[in-house]
Design a protein around this motif. Structure first.
Motif, PDB file in Angstrom:
ATOM      1  N   ILE A  13      44.582  -7.857 -33.590  1.00  0.00           N
ATOM      2  CA  ILE A  13      44.490  -6.852 -34.650  1.00  0.00           C
ATOM      3  C   ILE A  13      44.079  -5.499 -34.076  1.00  0.00           C
ATOM      4  CG2 ILE A  13      43.177  -6.183 -36.710  1.00  0.00           C
ATOM      5  CD1 ILE A  13      43.120  -9.225 -37.409  1.00  0.00           C
ATOM      6  N   SER A  14      43.098  -5.494 -33.174  1.00  0.00           N
ATOM      7  CA  SER A  14      42.675  -4.206 -32.620  1.00  0.00           C
ATOM      8  C   SER A  14      43.765  -3.611 -31.727  1.00  0.00           C
ATOM      9  CB  SER A  14      41.347  -4.326 -31.873  1.00  0.00           C
ATOM     10  OG  SER A  14      41.479  -5.088 -30.714  1.00  0.00           O
ATOM     11  N   GLY A  15      44.520  -4.450 -31.019  1.00  0.00           N
ATOM     12  CA  GLY A  15      45.638  -3.952 -30.232  1.00  0.00           C
ATOM     13  C   GLY A  15      46.682  -3.277 -31.100  1.00  0.00           C
ATOM     14  N   LEU A  16      46.951  -3.878 -32.258  1.00  0.00           N
ATOM     15  CA  LEU A  16      47.896  -3.257 -33.198  1.00  0.00           C
ATOM     16  C   LEU A  16      47.307  -1.984 -33.811  1.00  0.00           C
ATOM     17  CD1 LEU A  16      49.417  -6.353 -35.033  1.00  0.00           C
ATOM     18  CD2 LEU A  16      50.404  -4.991 -33.184  1.00  0.00           C
ATOM     19  N   MET A  17      46.002  -1.997 -34.090  1.00  0.00           N
ATOM     20  CA  MET A  17      45.366  -0.787 -34.633  1.00  0.00           C
ATOM     21  C   MET A  17      45.502   0.376 -33.661  1.00  0.00           C
ATOM     22  SD  MET A  17      41.877  -1.691 -36.753  1.00  0.00           S
ATOM     23  CE  MET A  17      40.981  -2.174 -35.318  1.00  0.00           C
ATOM     24  N   TYR A  18      45.271   0.110 -32.383  1.00  0.00           N
ATOM     25  CA  TYR A  18      45.386   1.175 -31.384  1.00  0.00           C
ATOM     26  C   TYR A  18      46.827   1.669 -31.270  1.00  0.00           C
ATOM     27  CZ  TYR A  18      40.646   0.281 -29.753  1.00  0.00           C
ATOM     28  OH  TYR A  18      39.289   0.140 -29.660  1.00  0.00           O
ATOM     29  N   LEU A  19      47.783   0.779 -31.453  1.00  0.00           N
ATOM     30  CA  LEU A  19      49.185   1.177 -31.361  1.00  0.00           C
ATOM     31  C   LEU A  19      49.567   2.100 -32.522  1.00  0.00           C
ATOM     32  CD1 LEU A  19      51.657   0.727 -29.600  1.00  0.00           C
ATOM     33  CD2 LEU A  19      52.263  -1.188 -31.058  1.00  0.00           C
ATOM     34  N   ILE A  20      49.021   1.842 -33.686  1.00  0.00           N
ATOM     35  CA  ILE A  20      49.332   2.636 -34.882  1.00  0.00           C
ATOM     36  C   ILE A  20      48.517   3.920 -34.946  1.00  0.00           C
ATOM     37  CG2 ILE A  20      49.213   2.609 -37.406  1.00  0.00           C
ATOM     38  CD1 ILE A  20      49.769  -0.447 -37.192  1.00  0.00           C
ATOM     39  N   LEU A  21      47.304   3.864 -34.422  1.00  0.00           N
ATOM     40  CA  LEU A  21      46.356   4.969 -34.519  1.00  0.00           C
ATOM     41  C   LEU A  21      46.837   6.210 -33.776  1.00  0.00           C
ATOM     42  CD1 LEU A  21      43.457   5.583 -35.568  1.00  0.00           C
ATOM     43  CD2 LEU A  21      42.654   4.911 -33.315  1.00  0.00           C
ATOM     44  N   ARG A  22      46.682   7.345 -34.417  1.00  0.00           N
ATOM     45  CA  ARG A  22      46.970   8.648 -33.799  1.00  0.00           C
ATOM     46  C   ARG A  22      45.668   9.434 -33.697  1.00  0.00           C
ATOM     47  NH1 ARG A  22      52.298  10.644 -33.791  1.00  0.00           N
ATOM     48  NH2 ARG A  22      53.742   9.321 -34.911  1.00  0.00           N
ATOM     49  N   LYS A  23      45.580  10.269 -32.664  1.00  0.00           N
ATOM     50  CA  LYS A  23      44.394  11.085 -32.523  1.00  0.00           C
ATOM     51  C   LYS A  23      44.429  12.232 -33.525  1.00  0.00           C
ATOM     52  CE  LYS A  23      41.470  13.684 -29.534  1.00  0.00           C
ATOM     53  NZ  LYS A  23      41.293  14.359 -28.283  1.00  0.00           N
ATOM     54  N   ARG A  24      43.326  12.405 -34.216  1.00  0.00           N
ATOM     55  CA  ARG A  24      43.178  13.505 -35.168  1.00  0.00           C
ATOM     56  C   ARG A  24      42.109  14.461 -34.656  1.00  0.00           C
ATOM     57  NH1 ARG A  24      47.080  12.289 -38.741  1.00  0.00           N
ATOM     58  NH2 ARG A  24      47.019  10.191 -39.548  1.00  0.00           N
TER      59      ARG A  24
END
Length: 171
Positions: free
Chosen positions: A159-170
């Motif tokens: 789940i965290s691996g997928l979160m990092y893949l989706i996450l963009r830096k703001r």
């Protein structure tokens, strides 16, 4: 945004803690009067008598246990590396970019813990049956909490691996 960042950091630290506990703690196979893991087997009838799993272990299954040991250690190391890389990328990435490197390393950690837990799940019966000197008291056991934590850590790292893949830096 700050709440999301705190959640991601706490989730990742929880994943690493689960991996550490599953790797280190001696409870992959438990029962009345014994507990066993990927490192040693302990019998606790009158006093605790532990036997380490080493080269004296049945020759044909020692490499199997080494594979479980190695992949659990590797998954823990990769999870910690992913966290450090995430912190570096948090300050180095440009706005709008994704945390792809962190995601890849975290998914590799996920793969390693899945391999370790799968090997142990598949080979446990053979290992116990072929080593009666070490596992004579362990026939009536069940999978312990360290084994379950390994599978929970698999889900968390995925789940965290997928979160990092989706996450963009703001900002």
């Amino acid at each position: 945004m700050l709440v999301l960042l705190a959640f991601i950091i706490i989730f990742h630290i929880t994943s690493a803690a689960l991996l550490f506990i599953a790797t280190i703690d001696n409870a992959w196979w438990v029962g009345e009067g014994f507990f066993a893991d990927v490192w040693k087997v302990c019998v606790t009838f009158n006093d605790t008598n532990c036997t380490e799993i080493d080269e004296q272990f049945a020759c044909e299954y020692y490499p199997t246990m080494q594979a479980v040991q190695a992949t659990m250690i590797l998954s823990t190391i990769l999870c910690c590396m992913a966290f450090l890389i995430f912190l570096l990328q948090l300050f180095r990435l440009k706005q709008g970019e994704r945390f792809v490197l962190t995601s890849i390393i975290q998914l590799m950690s996920c793969l390693c813990v899945m391999i370790a837990a799968s090997i142990y799940t598949d080979r446990r019966q053979d290992i116990h049956n072929r080593n009666p000197a070490v596992y004579s008291y362990t026939a009536e056991g069940t999978f312990g909490y360290s084994f379950i934590l390994a599978w929970v850590a698999f889900a968390f790292t995925f789940i965290s691996g997928l979160m990092y893949l989706i996450l963009r830096k703001r900002k």
